[in-house]
Design an enzyme around this catalytic site. Sequence first.
Site, PDB file in Angstrom:
ATOM      1  N   CYS A 118       0.823  -1.212   0.000  1.00 40.79           N
ATOM      2  CA  CYS A 118       0.000   0.000   0.000  1.00 40.79           C
ATOM      3  C   CYS A 118       0.858   1.264   0.000  1.00 40.79           C
ATOM      4  O   CYS A 118       1.706   1.433   0.887  1.00 40.79           O
ATOM      5  CB  CYS A 118      -0.905  -0.012   1.231  1.00 40.79           C
ATOM      6  SG  CYS A 118      -1.795   1.531   1.500  1.00 40.79           S
ATOM      7  N   TRP A 142      -7.768  -7.269   4.549  1.00 42.42           N
ATOM      8  CA  TRP A 142      -6.388  -7.409   5.003  1.00 42.42           C
ATOM      9  C   TRP A 142      -6.324  -8.435   6.129  1.00 42.42           C
ATOM     10  O   TRP A 142      -7.126  -8.399   7.059  1.00 42.42           O
ATOM     11  CB  TRP A 142      -5.843  -6.077   5.511  1.00 42.42           C
ATOM     12  CG  TRP A 142      -5.756  -4.974   4.505  1.00 42.42           C
ATOM     13  CD1 TRP A 142      -6.502  -3.827   4.478  1.00 42.42           C
ATOM     14  CD2 TRP A 142      -4.845  -4.888   3.398  1.00 42.42           C
ATOM     15  NE1 TRP A 142      -6.115  -3.038   3.419  1.00 42.42           N
ATOM     16  CE2 TRP A 142      -5.101  -3.660   2.745  1.00 42.42           C
ATOM     17  CE3 TRP A 142      -3.842  -5.730   2.901  1.00 42.42           C
ATOM     18  CZ2 TRP A 142      -4.385  -3.247   1.616  1.00 42.42           C
ATOM     19  CZ3 TRP A 142      -3.132  -5.323   1.773  1.00 42.42           C
ATOM     20  CH2 TRP A 142      -3.406  -4.101   1.143  1.00 42.42           C
ATOM     21  N   TYR A 161      -5.581   5.601  -8.796  1.00 42.90           N
ATOM     22  CA  TYR A 161      -6.738   4.809  -8.356  1.00 42.90           C
ATOM     23  C   TYR A 161      -8.006   5.252  -9.076  1.00 42.90           C
ATOM     24  O   TYR A 161      -8.875   4.422  -9.391  1.00 42.90           O
ATOM     25  CB  TYR A 161      -6.916   4.936  -6.845  1.00 42.90           C
ATOM     26  CG  TYR A 161      -5.930   4.123  -6.058  1.00 42.90           C
ATOM     27  CD1 TYR A 161      -6.225   2.830  -5.656  1.00 42.90           C
ATOM     28  CD2 TYR A 161      -4.677   4.641  -5.723  1.00 42.90           C
ATOM     29  CE1 TYR A 161      -5.311   2.069  -4.936  1.00 42.90           C
ATOM     30  CE2 TYR A 161      -3.759   3.895  -5.008  1.00 42.90           C
ATOM     31  CZ  TYR A 161      -4.081   2.612  -4.623  1.00 42.90           C
ATOM     32  OH  TYR A 161      -3.168   1.858  -3.925  1.00 42.90           O
ATOM     33  N   VAL A 172      -5.249   0.343   5.693  1.00 44.82           N
ATOM     34  CA  VAL A 172      -3.940   0.550   6.305  1.00 44.82           C
ATOM     35  C   VAL A 172      -3.429   1.903   5.803  1.00 44.82           C
ATOM     36  O   VAL A 172      -3.836   2.343   4.732  1.00 44.82           O
ATOM     37  CB  VAL A 172      -2.952  -0.569   5.911  1.00 44.82           C
ATOM     38  CG1 VAL A 172      -3.246  -1.842   6.653  1.00 44.82           C
ATOM     39  CG2 VAL A 172      -2.947  -0.817   4.404  1.00 44.82           C
ATOM     40  N   ARG A 217     -14.931   1.493   5.661  1.00 44.94           N
ATOM     41  CA  ARG A 217     -13.904   0.680   5.030  1.00 44.94           C
ATOM     42  C   ARG A 217     -12.778   0.366   6.009  1.00 44.94           C
ATOM     43  O   ARG A 217     -12.552   1.090   6.983  1.00 44.94           O
ATOM     44  CB  ARG A 217     -13.338   1.402   3.805  1.00 44.94           C
ATOM     45  CG  ARG A 217     -14.344   1.534   2.665  1.00 44.94           C
ATOM     46  CD  ARG A 217     -14.456   0.231   1.901  1.00 44.94           C
ATOM     47  NE  ARG A 217     -15.622   0.238   1.016  1.00 44.94           N
ATOM     48  CZ  ARG A 217     -15.985  -0.790   0.278  1.00 44.94           C
ATOM     49  NH1 ARG A 217     -15.268  -1.904   0.297  1.00 44.94           N
ATOM     50  NH2 ARG A 217     -17.052  -0.728  -0.487  1.00 44.94           N
ATOM     51  N   GLU A 252      -5.122   7.741   9.315  1.00 45.22           N
ATOM     52  CA  GLU A 252      -4.899   8.655   8.196  1.00 45.22           C
ATOM     53  C   GLU A 252      -3.394   8.820   8.011  1.00 45.22           C
ATOM     54  O   GLU A 252      -2.699   9.399   8.846  1.00 45.22           O
ATOM     55  CB  GLU A 252      -5.561  10.011   8.469  1.00 45.22           C
ATOM     56  CG  GLU A 252      -5.194  11.129   7.513  1.00 45.22           C
ATOM     57  CD  GLU A 252      -5.325  10.759   6.047  1.00 45.22           C
ATOM     58  OE1 GLU A 252      -4.312  10.840   5.321  1.00 45.22           O
ATOM     59  OE2 GLU A 252      -6.433  10.365   5.640  1.00 45.22           O
ATOM     60  N   SER A 253      -2.874   8.323   6.883  1.00 42.49           N
ATOM     61  CA  SER A 253      -1.423   8.268   6.689  1.00 42.49           C
ATOM     62  C   SER A 253      -0.765   9.637   6.729  1.00 42.49           C
ATOM     63  O   SER A 253       0.346   9.786   7.259  1.00 42.49           O
ATOM     64  CB  SER A 253      -1.096   7.572   5.365  1.00 42.49           C
ATOM     65  OG  SER A 253      -1.549   8.335   4.261  1.00 42.49           O
TER      66      SER A 253
END
Length: 315
Positions: free
Chosen positions: A58, A91, A186, A124, A121, A139-140
């Site tokens: 990811c 996952w 995406y 990762v 949803r 939240e990355s």
Amino acid sequence: MSVYLQNGEWHPGWYDTRATHGEFLRPAAVFRDWITADGSSGYPAQPGRYHLYVSLACPWAHRTLIVRALKRLEAVVSVSIVEPVMSEQGWCFSDTLPDHVNGFSFLHQLYTATQPDYSGRISVPVLWDKVRNRIVNNESSEIIRMLNGAFNQFGDASFDLCPEALRVEIDALNDFIYENINNGVYRCGFASTQASYENAFHKLFAALDQIEAWLANSRYLVGDQITEADWRLFTTLARFDAVYYSHFKCSRNRIEDFPHLSRYLRELYLVPGIASTVDIDHIKRHYFMSHPHINPTGIVPVGPRLKFCADAGAL
């Protein structure tokens, strides 16, 4: 395969693009608490307290591994890695890649452990608090800011990936890159109408052309200093020729066809600590085997040869 929770119950199901006229819209992250150096948020920065759940495939999770490595936080924030290929429950973990903290079988169990009636949803990365036994943040973009700033007393405080003086410029670049490139691939790959796909495709390559022109006169996105914006772009570029070009139909050009972008990608890859965060095998197996509506045979391509990481999995 994708999975979502409805009132705490898991359901298999892909994104419904019918309501958005074929366009893929990424849902916002739900858990948005913050770790702070002084603990004023209720989540104090402490070595050994926090755990990252990531996928090596990811790009959003990859950002967190990069910042963790650059800030030398490997001994401060521990990590569990999910299997590259999604299961019927999304996952998942395995005997080879276990959940080192909770012993769960599926990532969605982290979400219901935090909020039993969670709806949404399952994604990762996840930043987990081992003391309060709950998700801090999924939240990355916020996780990397925490890793960059909150843990300086335990990691490498000698550099800052998002200096205050450059933050406005970095934030503007991040917004442009996210909308058109990070999420743009995406929006190409998950589009369900020709018009939505073509709209995303043209925005993606217009943005790549713009970055290519910018890099003709600049070593990095913000002059001669590597910043957070570079690493947020890097994770998409690293996957582009192996996956997005073919699997997501982003096929006007490879990154290798852009002289400045390809130079930039190779230079970032060679930064100490970065190569170990790039796993081309996980990346290819995840995308080509987890999206049966795009690749129903599940066959993983043997190629292409990736010049930027010739030692990271060859073909």
